[in-house]
Design an enzyme around this catalytic site. Structure first.
Site, PDB file in Angstrom:
ATOM      1  N   GLU A   1     -29.678  21.784  26.814  1.00 13.52           N
ATOM      2  CA  GLU A   1     -29.771  22.316  28.169  1.00 13.52           C
ATOM      3  C   GLU A   1     -31.090  23.071  28.320  1.00 13.52           C
ATOM      4  O   GLU A   1     -31.979  22.938  27.489  1.00 13.52           O
ATOM      5  CB  GLU A   1     -28.569  23.213  28.464  1.00 13.52           C
TER       6      GLU A   1
ATOM      7  N   ASP B   1     -14.820  27.581  24.591  1.00  6.72           N
ATOM      8  CA  ASP B   1     -15.916  27.539  23.626  1.00  6.72           C
ATOM      9  C   ASP B   1     -16.400  28.952  23.400  1.00  6.72           C
ATOM     10  O   ASP B   1     -16.427  29.769  24.321  1.00  6.72           O
ATOM     11  CB  ASP B   1     -17.044  26.613  24.083  1.00  6.72           C
TER      12      ASP B   1
ATOM     13  N   ASP C   1     -25.512  20.569  22.036  1.00  2.12           N
ATOM     14  CA  ASP C   1     -25.671  21.348  23.269  1.00  2.12           C
ATOM     15  C   ASP C   1     -27.148  21.303  23.640  1.00  2.12           C
ATOM     16  O   ASP C   1     -27.984  21.956  23.017  1.00  2.12           O
ATOM     17  CB  ASP C   1     -25.202  22.783  23.015  1.00  2.12           C
TER      18      ASP C   1
END
Length: 376
Positions: free
Chosen positions: A184, A93, A182
């Protein structure tokens, strides 16, 4: 005859005014690279993030228990992953930190897939997205886009719109993976972005629901066990619909968040570049990219959770599906020992819980395998 799911296309972006208050104290107009009113917290600065827009997949795994990192690799010369060809489909990534990537070299090194950062919040688009996203595709990799969530600035639906409108969509070309949320640690403020666990769960649902309505696909969720446990209360709300991408820099993925029965991707290393494993074969990775097919015409409109001893039209359909995938069952509407054995064999090969029960996860995997035969 099977019919392939097609995305309905991206809708026009909604107004970008957020429904959540920004947690940073300063306030100013957004800069080209992000919002100048968001300031990086100390752990983020240690990971190289100094302003909004610079967050990247896995930054918090480094700052909260993973390898320390002072910034990111920014030149193609540094982008040589340590991939092990015998361990299954592997990929990387990347984000703007990585600059222009030598994708031909990535392919030669063993990368099968790549995810590229497209957007963050509702205020940042990556300046290197086009080169990275199209370059991966042109080099023969299966590619996808990811969105770095910032729930403190706008709703999940608004950010899903922003993501899809800036490269995060999906196409049924067999080479484009579904987009990634994503979610987090917050690099710009409080760990959970100022939300309670229930509010966070609802924010994620707002994003994933909107993404599905725009693309016809369920977004992959990238997270860590510790953040998910702390900020969502380890909710199990998404473990039957959304593939899991877990981050853990160790020899195993460890305990999975949200009681997901299996991970789909595992980010297992970050040097010299983020490295990931896909949990399955290359053919199954292609199935994930291609998307699932609708049930054949004449299939039951409602598929129950099936187990040994049950009978009915959905058992008949199960037996036909398993036969299509290589089993040799008598199609007798009866979930007997032979059907149980075939179900367990399928579950084992699909790397899901081998319990002999056919619930939403097993049905989903069955349809995905049928897609590999039908959605050509």
């Amino acid at each position: 005859m099977y019919r392939c799911v097609r995305p309905i296309g991206a809708a026009l972006a909604l107004a970008l005014a957020g429904s959540f208050a920004v947690t940073a104290t300063a306030s100013a107009a957004a800069s080209p690279s992000g919002r100048s009113d968001l300031r990086a917290v100390a752990p983020a600065r240690a990971a190289g993030i100094t302003q909004a827009g610079q967050a990247y997949m896995g930054w918090s795994a480094k700052a909260h228990g993973g390898p320390a990192a002072a910034g990111r690799a920014t030149t193609g010369a540094m982008l040589t992953p340590n991939l092990t060809p015998t361990s299954g489909p592997q990929g990387i990534d990347v984000s703007a930190w990585n600059g222009e990537v030598d994708w031909a070299s990535m392919a030669r090194s063993g990368s099968t897939f790549a995810y590229v950062k497209a957007t963050e919040g509702n205020y940042y688009t990556s300046s290197t997205f086009a080169q990275q996203y199209n370059g991966a595709y042109n080099a023969g990799l299966i590619r996808g886009a990811y969105h770095f969530a910032n729930p403190s600035v706008s709703s999940g639906a608004v950010q899903a719109d922003y993501f899809v409108s800036h490269g995060g969509g999906w196409s049924p070309d067999g080479r484009t993976l579904p987009g990634v949320l994503d979610i987090e640690y917050n690099p710009y403020g409080s760990t959970c972005y100022g939300l309670t666990t229930s509010q966070m769960s609802n924010w994620i649902a707002s994003f994933t629901s909107r993404y599905n309505s725009l693309t016809g696909r369920d977004a992959v969720i990238y997270t860590t066990y510790d953040w998910w446990s702390q900020c969502t209360g380890n909710t199990t709300r998404f473990n039957r619909t959304n593939p899991l991408w877990v981050a853990r820099y160790a020899s195993t993925p460890g305990v999975l968040p949200g009681q997901w029965p299996a991970y789909t991707f595992w980010q297992h290393a970050s040097t010299p570049i983020d490295e990931n494993w896909f949990n399955g074969t290359t053919s199954r990775l292609k199935v994930l990219a291609r998307g699932t097919c609708l049930l054949p015409l004449g299939a039951p409109t409602h598929l129950r959770v099936l187990h040994e001893g049950m009978t009915g039209s959905d058992v008949e359909y199960l037996q036909k599906a398993l036969n299509e995938l290589g089993a040799h069952l008598a199609v007798d509407h009866d979930f007997g020992p032979a059907t149980l054995s075939a179900v367990k064999t399928f579950q084992r090969e699909a790397h899901i819980a081998v319990d002999g029960s056919v619930g939403p996860i097993t049905w989903s995997h069955l349809k995905a395998e049928l897609a590999s035969k039908a959605c050509k």
